[in-house]
Scaffold this active site. Structure first.
Site, PDB file in Angstrom:
ATOM      1  N   HIS A 371       0.792  -1.236   0.000  1.00  0.00           N
ATOM      2  CA  HIS A 371       0.000   0.000   0.000  1.00  0.00           C
ATOM      3  C   HIS A 371       0.815   1.271   0.000  1.00  0.00           C
ATOM      4  O   HIS A 371       0.273   2.332   0.299  1.00  0.00           O
ATOM      5  CB  HIS A 371      -0.893   0.040   1.244  1.00  0.00           C
ATOM      6  CG  HIS A 371      -2.109  -0.801   1.138  1.00  0.00           C
ATOM      7  ND1 HIS A 371      -3.276  -0.347   0.587  1.00  0.00           N
ATOM      8  CD2 HIS A 371      -2.346  -2.076   1.496  1.00  0.00           C
ATOM      9  CE1 HIS A 371      -4.187  -1.306   0.626  1.00  0.00           C
ATOM     10  NE2 HIS A 371      -3.641  -2.370   1.174  1.00  0.00           N
ATOM     11  N   LYS A 562      -8.550  14.120   4.016  1.00  0.00           N
ATOM     12  CA  LYS A 562      -7.699  12.926   4.030  1.00  0.00           C
ATOM     13  C   LYS A 562      -6.777  13.060   5.243  1.00  0.00           C
ATOM     14  O   LYS A 562      -6.752  14.110   5.867  1.00  0.00           O
ATOM     15  CB  LYS A 562      -6.873  12.819   2.742  1.00  0.00           C
ATOM     16  CG  LYS A 562      -6.145  14.115   2.363  1.00  0.00           C
ATOM     17  CD  LYS A 562      -5.418  14.012   1.034  1.00  0.00           C
ATOM     18  CE  LYS A 562      -6.296  14.060  -0.188  1.00  0.00           C
ATOM     19  NZ  LYS A 562      -6.352  12.821  -0.931  1.00  0.00           N
ATOM     20  N   ARG A 563      -6.022  12.036   5.573  1.00  0.00           N
ATOM     21  CA  ARG A 563      -5.080  12.176   6.673  1.00  0.00           C
ATOM     22  C   ARG A 563      -4.114  13.321   6.399  1.00  0.00           C
ATOM     23  O   ARG A 563      -3.817  13.638   5.236  1.00  0.00           O
ATOM     24  CB  ARG A 563      -4.306  10.868   6.870  1.00  0.00           C
ATOM     25  CG  ARG A 563      -5.103   9.798   7.576  1.00  0.00           C
ATOM     26  CD  ARG A 563      -5.585  10.222   8.943  1.00  0.00           C
ATOM     27  NE  ARG A 563      -4.495  10.255   9.899  1.00  0.00           N
ATOM     28  CZ  ARG A 563      -4.294   9.341  10.850  1.00  0.00           C
ATOM     29  NH1 ARG A 563      -5.132   8.336  10.997  1.00  0.00           N
ATOM     30  NH2 ARG A 563      -3.282   9.448  11.672  1.00  0.00           N
ATOM     31  N   LYS A 568       1.002  14.306   1.244  1.00  0.00           N
ATOM     32  CA  LYS A 568      -0.275  14.650   0.619  1.00  0.00           C
ATOM     33  C   LYS A 568      -0.356  16.141   0.286  1.00  0.00           C
ATOM     34  O   LYS A 568      -1.195  16.563  -0.490  1.00  0.00           O
ATOM     35  CB  LYS A 568      -1.429  14.231   1.527  1.00  0.00           C
ATOM     36  CG  LYS A 568      -1.587  12.698   1.638  1.00  0.00           C
ATOM     37  CD  LYS A 568      -2.713  12.319   2.598  1.00  0.00           C
ATOM     38  CE  LYS A 568      -2.894  10.818   2.770  1.00  0.00           C
ATOM     39  NZ  LYS A 568      -3.654  10.178   1.678  1.00  0.00           N
ATOM     40  N   THR A 672      -8.236   6.706  -2.479  1.00  0.00           N
ATOM     41  CA  THR A 672      -9.603   6.270  -2.772  1.00  0.00           C
ATOM     42  C   THR A 672     -10.551   7.448  -2.620  1.00  0.00           C
ATOM     43  O   THR A 672     -11.620   7.462  -3.218  1.00  0.00           O
ATOM     44  CB  THR A 672     -10.051   5.134  -1.837  1.00  0.00           C
ATOM     45  OG1 THR A 672      -9.751   5.506  -0.486  1.00  0.00           O
ATOM     46  CG2 THR A 672      -9.347   3.829  -2.178  1.00  0.00           C
ATOM     47  N   LYS A 676     -14.080   8.636  -4.748  1.00  0.00           N
ATOM     48  CA  LYS A 676     -15.376   9.010  -4.163  1.00  0.00           C
ATOM     49  C   LYS A 676     -15.846  10.353  -4.706  1.00  0.00           C
ATOM     50  O   LYS A 676     -17.021  10.538  -5.030  1.00  0.00           O
ATOM     51  CB  LYS A 676     -15.271   9.088  -2.635  1.00  0.00           C
ATOM     52  CG  LYS A 676     -14.841   7.789  -1.951  1.00  0.00           C
ATOM     53  CD  LYS A 676     -14.510   8.048  -0.464  1.00  0.00           C
ATOM     54  CE  LYS A 676     -13.719   6.904   0.147  1.00  0.00           C
ATOM     55  NZ  LYS A 676     -13.099   7.278   1.443  1.00  0.00           N
TER      56      LYS A 676
END
Ligand code: PLP
Length: 827
Positions: A371, A562-563, A568, A672, A676
């Site tokens: 992952h 998101k985290r 990110k 993911t 969405k």
């Protein structure tokens, strides 16, 4: 089982579900309220009513569940055991009402008792047994497996405290324990009679077994693993699969002798120690800490799961040589990889198979999903710790490694560099077991989670293994369940879709393609735009009720949820906001020239991740300045509702116009959240990273805002030598934004508060925020221009929905079945 002959006719057949009528539902509901909660309707609390409602839904699913368990046991067909340390399930009531088709009956039934079902819905605390994407993926997968009638069990840990509840204190993250079990947990069924004893520590010894040298493990202590079963109903297919989560309890719940000798605290100490194992979810996402308790958790749940499968799911007298025809254990990341030596130990030490036989079985029974691409996220366990906790497993790992390296030498000769690089045991900075390598050696297949990720896995993360095991590596692009993330989260869009193309798309998401021609129909576009406006209203109400936050009227909703992690790049979005604000504040830009936007953030930071927490503080600080400056009133809003979770995701995502997927290329394995959003008609501003690549290919360049370096460009810039300060010097907007933060403008004049963020970007910037800033800002200006043409924007949004059916987790399951599991289609 008792031997009493069954004589009563009712006891012979399968249990009957309650009648599916409003009256039948009312009856069942009142029964549960009276006989289980022990209260009358007139005196019941909302929580009593919620519990009775949940129990009623459960009762309807029960007959199917029992029947499916019986059938799976009877058929003994090959099935999947999904091993995952995390399941981020989200609320259960809504999902189970939807799956069982009881929504309307339940709503009407409760209304006839004077109860608004929506008020009960709000009471449910979601089981937050996961950190983020990885845990949510596991939840989507079990949903798809049930919906597709694939024989399967999900195995995991029943953490007493899931992911912490986030609050903000003066803009900074504070963590509260997640007490999801406090008000009762109607969705679980404990089965203490099916508990397994799981051992730890001690030593190994060899002994002579009728002329054969064998090894046995003499452990030092053990705990009980008690399974809690959860229903996983398929979508309106009458199937109910099982999710089995293990809870740790002391073996001798209470040592009476110790207690009688007056040592009360000693007696409870053992109990407390054991139950610690499933006490709390580690809140680190992408940065495992190597803590002993975490390894205990991992071994605890996989050992219990393997034993559960071998002892309770296999038919009596099953020949273990046929195990690969009966089961595949899918390893969700490295967290369950200790299952590999555990199965070897069971087969060799306990079941008496010889090593070669056992290895032949084991290497066919596991498959591994990687992952990550971040080196720091690849889990390792120090040999010291692993040997202390699981001495026999360490011996087994050594032997697996020895034989593996021998075969490497056979193929490549004594290439010592290669041998060192491929060894399951790493030597630096300390001797440790590389769990990803162990999984790769043992797994029948190894998969990445998006095309780009799988390619980088082969080419950059595990290139020697890809060369040595040609054919072992494959890709399965992640997906999300359309039941939860479209049908439940976005009822208005779901109705519009069903009105347009008919129903059935919920389990055949490629059918969304049929929407494509309607993008050219002005009436359909108007209806679609109305749905988006409706969802924004719903979000506005929710954020007001939940947090007292005000979404700007008529604003573009620009969402990054998101985290919180540096890779990110929430900081890119912060710099964009500060740039817009600085323009107005310095008088160089007219506020009226800015497209009105509400920026919405949602993100938890690992409690020990100082930089991530500082970025949260900065976002809140920027928000409080921007939201209170009359010069940008009606133009810019920055909202950061705390405690982003699945429940909030379901409200925010359908309302979004713009989806921020802005990680540095080559860092996000898949994502993911990106899927969405696209499925709910938000346009993406994103880098060429993870599944963004596939989203863009499907929706087309005209319907996606691409920016930033590609992965090869990133690699080239690193190779050449990246100097972030050059980007700072070379871009005036960037300089002004950074300087404004550094000046203390968002920290009451205190320059030190956010100094670590600024200097990190200027002098380190591992994730190349500054290098991509220019391109990002340009893409955001393209967004503004595109948003000015609302009708064209809506058309693009429709095309995003119509072209993203590929991202259903049902399709992911089909890929796993075809490429990895080879499980037969089930009845
Ligand atoms: C989908 C989801 C995630 C994953 O989001 P990414 O943008 O892919 O990191 C994390 N948390 C929750 C609550 C989610 O629903």
């Amino acid at each position: 089982m008792s031997d009493t002959p069954v004589s009563h006719p009712l006891a012979l057949g399968p249990v009957a579900p309650p009648a599916s009528t409003v009256d039948g539902f009312v009856q069942e509901f009142l029964n549960n309220l009276n006989f289980r909660q022990g209260v009358a309707l007139s005196t019941s609390s909302d929580n009593d009513r919620y519990l009775a409602l949940a129990e009623t839904v459960r009762d309807y699913l029960m007959a199917r569940w029992l029947e499916d368990q019986r059938r799976q046991h009877e058929r003994q067909a090959k099935g999947v055991c999904y091993l995952s340390a995390e399941y981020l399930l989200g609320r259960q009531l809504d999902n189970n009402l939807l799956a069982s088709g009881l929504n309307e009956i339940a709503t009407e039934a409760l209304a006839s008792c004077g109860i608004d079902i929506d008020e009960l819905r709000r009471l449910e605390v979601e089981p937050g047994l996961g950190n983020g994407g990885l845990g949510r993926l596991a939840a989507c997968f079990v949903d798809s497996l049930a919906t597709m009638s694939v024989p399967s069990i999900g195995y995991g840990i029943r953490y007493e405290f899931g992911i912490f509840r986030q609050t903000f204190v003066e803009g900074q993250q504070a963590e509260q324990p997640d007490q999801w079990l406090a008000m009762g947990s109607p969705w679980e069924f404990p089965h203490p009679e099916a508990a397994q004893t799981i051992s730890f520590g001690g030593h190994t010894e060899s002994y002579d077994d009728d002329g054969t040298q064998r090894t046995r493990w003499v452990p030092a202590w053990d705990v009980q693993a008690v399974p809690y079963n959860y229903m996983v109903p398929g979508y309106r297919n009458g199937r109910v699969n099982t999710l089995r989560l293990w809870s740790a309890e002391a073996t001798n719940a209470f040592d009476l002798r110790t207690f009688n000798s007056g040592e009360y605290s000693e007696a409870v100490r053992a109990q407390t120690f054991a139950s610690n194992i499933s006490k709390v979810l580690y809140p680190e996402d992408s940065t495992p800490q190597g803590k002993e308790l975490r390894l205990q958790q991992q071994y605890f749940f996989v050992a219990a799961s393997i034993r559960d499968f071998l002892d309770r799911q296999l038919a009596e007298g099953f020949d273990l040589k046929n195990l690969p025809e009966r089961v595949i254990f899918q390893l969700n990341d490295t967290h369950p990889v200790i299952a590999v030596p555990e199965l070897m130990r069971v087969l060799v030490d306990e079941r008496g198979l010889d090593w070669a036989e056992a290895w032949e079985i084991t290497r066919q029974c596991f498959a591994y999903t990687c992952h990550t691409l971040l080196p720091e996220a690849l889990e390792v366990w120090s040999v010291d710790l692993l040997g202390r906790l699981l001495p026999r497993h360490l011996e087994i790992i050594y032997r697996i490694n020895e034989e593996f390296l021998l075969s490497v030498r056979e193929q490549f000769g004594d290439d010592e560099m290669r041998i060192r690089n491929m060894s399951i045991i790493g030597e630096h900075p300390e001797r440790s077991v590389r769990m990803a390598y162990l999984a790769t050696v043992a797994g029948a297949k190894v998969n990445g989670v998006a095309e780009l990720h799988s390619q980088l896995l082969r080419d950059k993360v595990l290139p020697d293994f890809a060369e040595f095991f040609p054919g072992k590596f494959t890709n399965v692009t992640n997906g999300v369940t359309p039941r939860r993330f479209l049908r439940l989260a976005n009822p208005a869009l779901s109705s519009l879709i069903s009105d347009t193309i008919g129903s059935g798309w919920e389990t055949d998401l490629d059918r969304l393609k049929e929407l494509e021609p309607h993008a050219e129909n002005p009436a359909f576009r108007a209806a679609f735009a109305e749905v988006k406006a409706h969802n924004k209203d719903r979000l506005r109400d929710e954020l007001m009720l939940r947090d007292g936050l005000v979404v700007g009227e008529g604003h573009l909703l620009d969402v990054m949820v998101k985290r919180l992690h540096e890779y990110k790049r929430q900081m890119l979005q912060v710099l964009h906001i500060v740039t817009l604000y600085e323009g107005v504040q310095s008088g160089r830009v007219k506020a009226s020239d800015i497209t009105p936007r509400t920026f919405i953030f949602g993100a938890k930071a690992a409690p020990g991740y100082a930089m991530a927490k500082r970025i949260i503080h900065l976002i809140n600080a920027v928000g409080s300045v921007v939201n209170n400056d009359p010069r940008v009133e009606g133009r810019l809003k920055v909202l950061f509702p705390p405690n982003y979770n699945v429940t909030l995701a379901e409200r925010v995502i359908p309302a979004a116009d713009l989806s921020e997927q802005i990680s540095l290329a080559g860092k996000e394995a898949s994502g993911t959240g990106n899927m969405k959003f696209a499925l709910n008609g938000a346009l993406t501003i994103g880098t060429d990273d993870g599944a963004n690549v596939e989203i863009r290919e499907l929706v087309g360049d005209d319907n996606f805002f691409l920016f930033g370096m590609t992965e090869p460009e990133v690699a080239a810039l690193w190779a050449k030598g990246y100097r972030p300060s050059e980007f700072y010097q070379g871009n005036e907007d960037l300089r002004r934004a950074m300087d404004l933060i550094a000046s203390g403008a968002f920290s009451g004049g205190d320059r030190s508060t956010f100094e670590p963020i600024v200097s990190n970007l200027l002098y380190d910037d591992r994730f190349m925020v500054l290098a991509d800033y220019g391109s990002y800002l340009q893409a955001q200006r393209t967004v503004d221009a595109a948003y000015a043409d609302q009708d064209a924007w809506t058309r693009s949004a429709i095309l995003n929905v119509a072209r993203c059916g590929f991202f259903s987790s049902d399709r992911s399951m089909r890929d796993y079945i075809e490429r990895i599991w080879h499980t037969p289609p089930s009845l």
